[in-house]
Design a protein around this motif. Structure first.
Motif, mmCIF file in Angstrom:
data_model
loop_
_atom_site.group_PDB
_atom_site.id
_atom_site.type_symbol
_atom_site.label_atom_id
_atom_site.label_comp_id
_atom_site.label_asym_id
_atom_site.label_seq_id
_atom_site.Cartn_x
_atom_site.Cartn_y
_atom_site.Cartn_z
ATOM 1 N N UNK A 193 0.830 -1.218 0.000
ATOM 2 C CA UNK A 193 0.000 0.000 0.000
ATOM 3 C C UNK A 193 0.857 1.258 0.000
ATOM 4 N N UNK A 194 2.023 1.195 0.655
ATOM 5 C CA UNK A 194 2.904 2.374 0.750
ATOM 6 C C UNK A 194 4.017 2.353 -0.293
ATOM 7 N N UNK A 195 3.935 1.411 -1.241
ATOM 8 C CA UNK A 195 4.898 1.381 -2.332
ATOM 9 C C UNK A 195 6.285 0.907 -1.940
ATOM 10 N N UNK A 196 6.364 0.093 -0.898
ATOM 11 C CA UNK A 196 7.661 -0.458 -0.491
ATOM 12 C C UNK A 196 7.562 -1.975 -0.461
ATOM 13 N N UNK A 197 8.703 -2.629 -0.227
ATOM 14 C CA UNK A 197 8.734 -4.081 -0.193
ATOM 15 C C UNK A 197 9.630 -4.559 0.945
ATOM 16 N N UNK A 198 9.567 -5.849 1.192
ATOM 17 C CA UNK A 198 10.340 -6.429 2.294
ATOM 18 C C UNK A 198 11.820 -6.081 2.170
ATOM 19 N N UNK A 199 12.359 -6.114 0.972
ATOM 20 C CA UNK A 199 13.797 -5.869 0.798
ATOM 21 C C UNK A 199 14.216 -4.450 1.173
ATOM 22 N N UNK A 200 13.269 -3.534 1.322
ATOM 23 C CA UNK A 200 13.620 -2.192 1.796
ATOM 24 C C UNK A 200 14.135 -2.215 3.227
ATOM 25 N N UNK A 201 13.882 -3.311 3.945
ATOM 26 C CA UNK A 201 14.436 -3.461 5.296
ATOM 27 C C UNK A 201 15.948 -3.688 5.261
ATOM 28 N N UNK A 202 16.500 -3.968 4.100
ATOM 29 C CA UNK A 202 17.947 -4.206 3.962
ATOM 30 C C UNK A 202 18.721 -2.901 3.763
ATOM 31 N N UNK A 203 18.027 -1.792 3.652
ATOM 32 C CA UNK A 203 18.703 -0.511 3.469
ATOM 33 C C UNK A 203 19.392 -0.083 4.767
ATOM 34 N N UNK A 204 20.103 1.020 4.696
ATOM 35 C CA UNK A 204 20.804 1.536 5.888
ATOM 36 C C UNK A 204 19.944 2.492 6.696
ATOM 37 N N UNK A 205 18.799 2.866 6.133
ATOM 38 C CA UNK A 205 17.897 3.766 6.842
ATOM 39 C C UNK A 205 16.471 3.514 6.354
ATOM 40 N N UNK A 206 15.497 4.028 7.089
ATOM 41 C CA UNK A 206 14.096 3.820 6.754
ATOM 42 C C UNK A 206 13.638 4.796 5.669
ATOM 43 N N UNK A 207 13.102 4.253 4.577
ATOM 44 C CA UNK A 207 12.557 5.100 3.521
ATOM 45 C C UNK A 207 11.156 5.556 3.921
ATOM 46 N N UNK A 208 10.637 6.656 3.318
ATOM 47 C CA UNK A 208 9.355 7.226 3.760
ATOM 48 C C UNK A 208 8.191 6.241 3.790
ATOM 49 N N UNK A 209 8.045 5.397 2.750
ATOM 50 C CA UNK A 209 6.939 4.444 2.741
ATOM 51 C C UNK A 209 7.022 3.456 3.882
ATOM 52 N N UNK A 210 8.226 3.014 4.187
ATOM 53 C CA UNK A 210 8.426 2.077 5.291
ATOM 54 C C UNK A 210 8.122 2.749 6.625
ATOM 55 N N UNK A 211 8.464 4.032 6.732
ATOM 56 C CA UNK A 211 8.144 4.778 7.953
ATOM 57 C C UNK A 211 6.636 4.809 8.181
ATOM 58 N N UNK A 212 5.861 4.933 7.101
ATOM 59 C CA UNK A 212 4.408 4.932 7.228
ATOM 60 C C UNK A 212 3.891 3.587 7.741
ATOM 61 N N UNK A 213 4.520 2.503 7.289
ATOM 62 C CA UNK A 213 4.132 1.176 7.773
ATOM 63 C C UNK A 213 4.462 1.045 9.257
#
Length: 287
Positions: A193-213
């Motif tokens: 719904x926020x345009x992100x995916x599980x693999x975004x958890x592998x980044x070094x920081x939280x992207x905006x869509x993940x922050x919404x989740x």
């Protein structure tokens, strides 16, 4: 022990050696009666070992489930355990349950959750996650309440608190869980719904869509914490009442920290000041 038994138990202890000091919310703290503390420690040690069984990379899913089933049989006094630290925790918790009259489900329900962890690594709804928490977290609160002889009316707010704590732990460990265990408890449709995916958890920081989740999950946690706030007032035992009040306070504080800090950039933890403040506020429950 015959060959079949050896194949179930394996050749090595899988316990990590962690203790209550490794957790956010100390189990069996000084607020618990000295008389009951050994039972709480027996329960905690058992929970830690079965958690280690499902998280080890030395066993495949089938072997993990076989080991967990064997631990359940020992708890229920249906089989003997080898003289090893991990297996003997099941002996001790079974003895505790029989001595105290606490429901065996407070131990065996944990095994239900960890059997699920052995084969399930993604979640598709809040309801699935809540059902997991019903088995992975809520039994801990019920064990403590039953051990203290508290009224079943306490179970509802206790379940809310334990579920909140479990979700907070998932948020704290979301990056590590994916990296180390390929496990993600964040509901996939919420990510989509926020345009992100599980693999975004592998980044070094939280992207905006993940922050919404994260914030949407914290909204659910806040609702649970409001339900949990009634728990101390329902508990008769003064020490247990204060323990519950402290943990409710810490749960609220950790939720606030997770809103303000980035769990991908580093593990968000409670400070000594958070603990002291929760203790100070909890003393009001004794008046």
């Amino acid at each position: 022990m015959n060959t079949d038994e050896r194949s179930v138990w394996g050749s090595e202890d899988v316990s990590s050696g962690k203790d209550a000091g490794d957790e956010n919310f100390p189990v069996g703290s000084l607020l618990i009666s000295r008389r009951l503390r050994p039972h709480v420690h027996a329960y905690y040690d058992f929970a830690r070992v079965i958690d280690d069984i499902v998280d080890t990379d030395r066993l495949d899913a089938q072997a993990k489930i076989a080991r967990l089933n064997a631990m359940e049989d020992v708890v229920m006094d249906r089989r003997q355990a080898p003289q090893r630290r991990d297996a003997q925790t099941a002996v001790r918790v079974g003895r505790t349950l029989r001595q105290t009259g606490v429901s065996p489900a407070t131990a065996t329900d944990l095994i239900v959750a960890f059997r699920q962890d052995a084969v399930k690594n993604r979640y598709d709804s809040w309801e699935e996650l809540e059902e997991y928490c019903r088995y992975s977290a809520n039994p801990v609160g019920r064990f403590l309440l039953e051990l203290h002889g508290e009224d079943p009316r306490t179970f509802g707010p206790s379940d809310a608190l334990c579920t909140a704590l479990q979700v907070l732990n998932h948020l704290q460990d979301c990056a590590d869980d994916l990296r180390n265990l390929d496990r993600c408890y964040l509901p996939r449709p919420w990510l989509e719904r926020e345009g992100v995916q599980v693999d975004d958890l592998r980044r070094t920081h939280t992207v905006p869509g993940l922050r919404l989740v994260f914030d949407a999950l914290l909204d659910r946690v806040d609702m649970l914490n409001r339900q949990a706030a009634t728990l101390p007032g329902l508990i008769r035992d003064r020490r247990m009442r204060m323990e519950a009040a402290v943990i409710v306070g810490l749960s609220k504080r950790l939720a606030a920290r997770l809103r303000a800090e980035d769990p991908i950039a580093g593990r968000v933890k409670l400070s000594r000041g958070d603990v002291l403040l929760a203790l100070a506020r909890a003393t009001c429950t004794l008046l």
